[in-house]
Every structure is written in structure tokens, then in C-alpha cells.
Design a protein around this motif. Sequence first.
Motif, PDB file in Angstrom:
ATOM      1  N   PRO A   8       0.556  -1.358   0.129  1.00  0.00           N
ATOM      2  CA  PRO A   8       0.382  -0.038  -0.435  1.00  0.00           C
ATOM      3  C   PRO A   8       1.013   1.299  -0.319  1.00  0.00           C
ATOM      4  CG  PRO A   8      -0.887  -0.966   1.641  1.00  0.00           C
ATOM      5  CD  PRO A   8       0.887  -1.939   1.593  1.00  0.00           C
ATOM      6  N   GLU A   9      -0.109   2.147  -0.577  1.00  0.00           N
ATOM      7  CA  GLU A   9       1.404   3.477  -0.744  1.00  0.00           C
ATOM      8  C   GLU A   9      -0.107   4.621   0.041  1.00  0.00           C
ATOM      9  OE1 GLU A   9       1.350   4.344  -4.814  1.00  0.00           O
ATOM     10  OE2 GLU A   9       2.534   2.584  -5.342  1.00  0.00           O
ATOM     11  N   ALA A  11      -2.252   6.908  -0.377  1.00  0.00           N
ATOM     12  CA  ALA A  11      -3.328   7.275  -1.546  1.00  0.00           C
ATOM     13  C   ALA A  11      -4.347   5.891  -1.463  1.00  0.00           C
ATOM     14  CB  ALA A  11      -2.849   7.424  -3.353  1.00  0.00           C
ATOM     15  N   ASP A  12      -3.343   4.694  -1.094  1.00  0.00           N
ATOM     16  CA  ASP A  12      -4.305   3.537  -0.770  1.00  0.00           C
ATOM     17  C   ASP A  12      -5.014   4.014   0.228  1.00  0.00           C
ATOM     18  OD1 ASP A  12      -3.404   2.802  -3.267  1.00  0.00           O
ATOM     19  OD2 ASP A  12      -1.694   1.847  -2.198  1.00  0.00           O
ATOM     20  N   TYR A  13      -4.518   4.265   1.097  1.00  0.00           N
ATOM     21  CA  TYR A  13      -4.950   5.174   2.784  1.00  0.00           C
ATOM     22  C   TYR A  13      -6.261   5.280   2.874  1.00  0.00           C
ATOM     23  CZ  TYR A  13      -1.402   1.174   4.535  1.00  0.00           C
ATOM     24  OH  TYR A  13      -0.520   0.593   4.437  1.00  0.00           O
ATOM     25  N   GLU A  14      -5.878   6.668   1.844  1.00  0.00           N
ATOM     26  CA  GLU A  14      -7.376   7.632   1.722  1.00  0.00           C
ATOM     27  C   GLU A  14      -8.290   6.610   0.399  1.00  0.00           C
ATOM     28  OE1 GLU A  14      -6.954  10.829   2.452  1.00  0.00           O
ATOM     29  OE2 GLU A  14      -5.595  10.980   3.588  1.00  0.00           O
ATOM     30  N   ALA A  15      -8.077   6.307   0.295  1.00  0.00           N
ATOM     31  CA  ALA A  15      -8.826   5.366  -0.382  1.00  0.00           C
ATOM     32  C   ALA A  15      -9.824   4.172   0.899  1.00  0.00           C
ATOM     33  CB  ALA A  15      -9.223   4.618  -1.635  1.00  0.00           C
ATOM     34  N   ILE A  16      -9.185   3.803   1.592  1.00  0.00           N
ATOM     35  CA  ILE A  16      -9.405   2.460   2.678  1.00  0.00           C
ATOM     36  C   ILE A  16     -10.103   3.748   3.613  1.00  0.00           C
ATOM     37  CG2 ILE A  16      -8.816   0.819   4.025  1.00  0.00           C
ATOM     38  CD1 ILE A  16      -6.160   0.403   1.973  1.00  0.00           C
ATOM     39  N   ALA A  17      -9.947   4.414   3.752  1.00  0.00           N
ATOM     40  CA  ALA A  17     -10.219   4.896   4.697  1.00  0.00           C
ATOM     41  C   ALA A  17     -12.052   5.104   4.611  1.00  0.00           C
ATOM     42  CB  ALA A  17      -9.665   6.108   4.996  1.00  0.00           C
ATOM     43  N   SER A  18     -12.077   5.581   2.552  1.00  0.00           N
ATOM     44  CA  SER A  18     -13.140   5.888   2.699  1.00  0.00           C
ATOM     45  C   SER A  18     -14.643   4.979   2.888  1.00  0.00           C
ATOM     46  CB  SER A  18     -13.128   7.056   0.988  1.00  0.00           C
ATOM     47  OG  SER A  18     -13.315   6.227   0.396  1.00  0.00           O
ATOM     48  N   TRP A  19     -13.731   3.737   2.716  1.00  0.00           N
ATOM     49  CA  TRP A  19     -14.980   2.394   2.199  1.00  0.00           C
ATOM     50  C   TRP A  19     -14.790   2.236   3.436  1.00  0.00           C
ATOM     51  CZ3 TRP A  19     -10.196  -0.897  -0.031  1.00  0.00           C
ATOM     52  CH2 TRP A  19      -9.783  -0.195  -1.716  1.00  0.00           C
ATOM     53  N   VAL A  20     -14.814   2.555   4.873  1.00  0.00           N
ATOM     54  CA  VAL A  20     -15.145   3.162   6.195  1.00  0.00           C
ATOM     55  C   VAL A  20     -16.111   3.795   6.726  1.00  0.00           C
ATOM     56  CG1 VAL A  20     -14.643   1.508   8.296  1.00  0.00           C
ATOM     57  CG2 VAL A  20     -12.877   1.034   6.331  1.00  0.00           C
ATOM     58  N   THR A  21     -17.045   2.987   6.275  1.00  0.00           N
ATOM     59  CA  THR A  21     -17.833   4.334   7.483  1.00  0.00           C
ATOM     60  C   THR A  21     -18.310   5.048   8.065  1.00  0.00           C
ATOM     61  OG1 THR A  21     -20.152   3.659   6.255  1.00  0.00           O
ATOM     62  CG2 THR A  21     -18.985   4.458   4.839  1.00  0.00           C
ATOM     63  N   ASP A  22     -18.494   3.830   9.423  1.00  0.00           N
ATOM     64  CA  ASP A  22     -19.190   4.270  10.197  1.00  0.00           C
ATOM     65  C   ASP A  22     -18.718   2.968  10.951  1.00  0.00           C
ATOM     66  OD1 ASP A  22     -20.652   1.328  10.382  1.00  0.00           O
ATOM     67  OD2 ASP A  22     -22.313   2.301   8.846  1.00  0.00           O
ATOM     68  N   GLU A  23     -18.721   3.482  12.869  1.00  0.00           N
ATOM     69  CA  GLU A  23     -17.574   2.804  13.846  1.00  0.00           C
ATOM     70  C   GLU A  23     -17.894   0.687  13.603  1.00  0.00           C
ATOM     71  OE1 GLU A  23     -17.807   2.311  18.409  1.00  0.00           O
ATOM     72  OE2 GLU A  23     -18.998   4.008  17.520  1.00  0.00           O
ATOM     73  N   LYS A  24     -19.184   0.812  13.284  1.00  0.00           N
ATOM     74  CA  LYS A  24     -19.881  -0.879  13.372  1.00  0.00           C
ATOM     75  C   LYS A  24     -18.709  -1.188  11.951  1.00  0.00           C
ATOM     76  CE  LYS A  24     -23.234  -4.290  12.300  1.00  0.00           C
ATOM     77  NZ  LYS A  24     -24.555  -4.677  12.052  1.00  0.00           N
ATOM     78  N   ALA A  25     -18.663  -1.100  11.374  1.00  0.00           N
ATOM     79  CA  ALA A  25     -17.730  -0.861   9.194  1.00  0.00           C
ATOM     80  C   ALA A  25     -16.610  -1.511   9.691  1.00  0.00           C
ATOM     81  CB  ALA A  25     -18.243  -0.409   8.724  1.00  0.00           C
ATOM     82  N   TYR A  55      -1.297  -5.640   1.877  1.00  0.00           N
ATOM     83  CA  TYR A  55      -0.969  -5.363   0.857  1.00  0.00           C
ATOM     84  C   TYR A  55      -2.555  -5.311  -0.390  1.00  0.00           C
ATOM     85  CZ  TYR A  55       2.883  -8.662   0.675  1.00  0.00           C
ATOM     86  OH  TYR A  55       4.101  -9.080   0.823  1.00  0.00           O
ATOM     87  N   CYS A  56      -1.785  -3.948  -0.741  1.00  0.00           N
ATOM     88  CA  CYS A  56      -3.637  -2.979  -1.486  1.00  0.00           C
ATOM     89  C   CYS A  56      -3.597  -4.025  -3.720  1.00  0.00           C
ATOM     90  CB  CYS A  56      -3.441  -2.137  -2.239  1.00  0.00           C
ATOM     91  SG  CYS A  56      -3.606  -1.298  -0.865  1.00  0.00           S
ATOM     92  N   LEU A  57      -4.631  -4.536  -3.812  1.00  0.00           N
ATOM     93  CA  LEU A  57      -5.334  -5.435  -4.872  1.00  0.00           C
ATOM     94  C   LEU A  57      -5.744  -4.407  -5.878  1.00  0.00           C
ATOM     95  CD1 LEU A  57      -5.380  -7.169  -5.919  1.00  0.00           C
ATOM     96  CD2 LEU A  57      -8.216  -7.626  -6.376  1.00  0.00           C
ATOM     97  N   SER A  58      -4.543  -4.042  -6.557  1.00  0.00           N
ATOM     98  CA  SER A  58      -4.913  -2.938  -7.439  1.00  0.00           C
ATOM     99  C   SER A  58      -5.413  -2.951  -8.906  1.00  0.00           C
ATOM    100  CB  SER A  58      -3.135  -1.771  -7.613  1.00  0.00           C
ATOM    101  OG  SER A  58      -2.434  -2.298  -8.397  1.00  0.00           O
TER     102      SER A  58
END
Length: 164
Positions: A8-9, A11-25, A55-58
Motif C-alpha cells: 500500500p501507498e 493514496a491507498d490508505y485515503e481510499a481505504i478510509a473512505s470505504w469505512v463509513t461507520d464505527e460498526k463497519a 497488501y492492496c489489490l490494484s
Amino acid sequence: MQITLRTPEKADYEAIASWVTDEKACSRWAGPSVPFPFAATDLPELLAVEEGSSYCLSNSDNRCVGFGQFWAGKQGAVHIGRIIISPEERGKGTGRLLCEKLMAKARQSAGASTVTLRVYRDNTAAHSLYSSLGFSVIKSESTDDLLFMSAMANEVAREITSKL
């Protein structure tokens, strides 16, 4: 489309963070050690696992479409976890590709004969995927909420190879 597994780079962590939208997720994906909300810049440290690899799948544009980790498990096994797929990619086989590539990398890196993982009982899509990849539920290691699954690495490799 060319799909690769890579480290992961930022920018990848920025993308991953956007996928996790709430505390339960967040809790279901990363476990209790990762608080919500979190800063994407903190994810590398928050997700660090002793003797683990991330690892990221790109895709062909080098955009991260999935993330997963593996680390040393019990009794010489390698454990995979924290698997997450971009919401836009869910239901398209991207999770299968990530799991296949992550398991192959884990097996190659760790030389383990067994691959393990945990999945929430109510996550039927993931449970079905893991079963199709050769994983079986180990009832003695499972809880009311989580199924512990295991597969012999060579069986997983045969499953993956037979589908290529």
C-alpha cells in the motif's frame, strides 16, 4: 484488466478510509484496536501487525480496489484478515481475486501448510467465498459471532489453480 497485489501507498490508505463509513463497519473490518473515526494517515500504524504484511489489490490504473493482510497464525499457520473491497467493486469477483492473490503471497512468504481466517457468521457472501476457496469451519475455534475457518495451503493452491 490487469490486477496486481502490491504494498500500500499513501493514496491507498485515503481510499481505504473512505470505504469505512461507520464505527460498526470499522470494528467488523479492523477489530477493536482501530478506533473510529480515524485519520487515513494513521492507518499504517493502526493496522500494523507483528510479523504481518499488508497488501492492496490494484487495477490497471494502479488504483487500490481491495486491501488485506496476513500474519503468523497458530501452530505454523498463516492467518489472513482485514480484507476489504472498494464498494464499487463488490459483487464483481474482486474479493475472490484479492483472496486468491493474498493466499498465494502468504503461502509463498510464510511457507505455511495451513491458511486460516475469521468471518462474521452473518457475512454470508464472504463465508460462501471462503468455502468455495477450500476453507472449512473449525467449530472448536469459532464463537457465537465469528466462524474460524482453515484450509490446507496446498488444497487452496489446487482450488485456485483449477479455476485459472
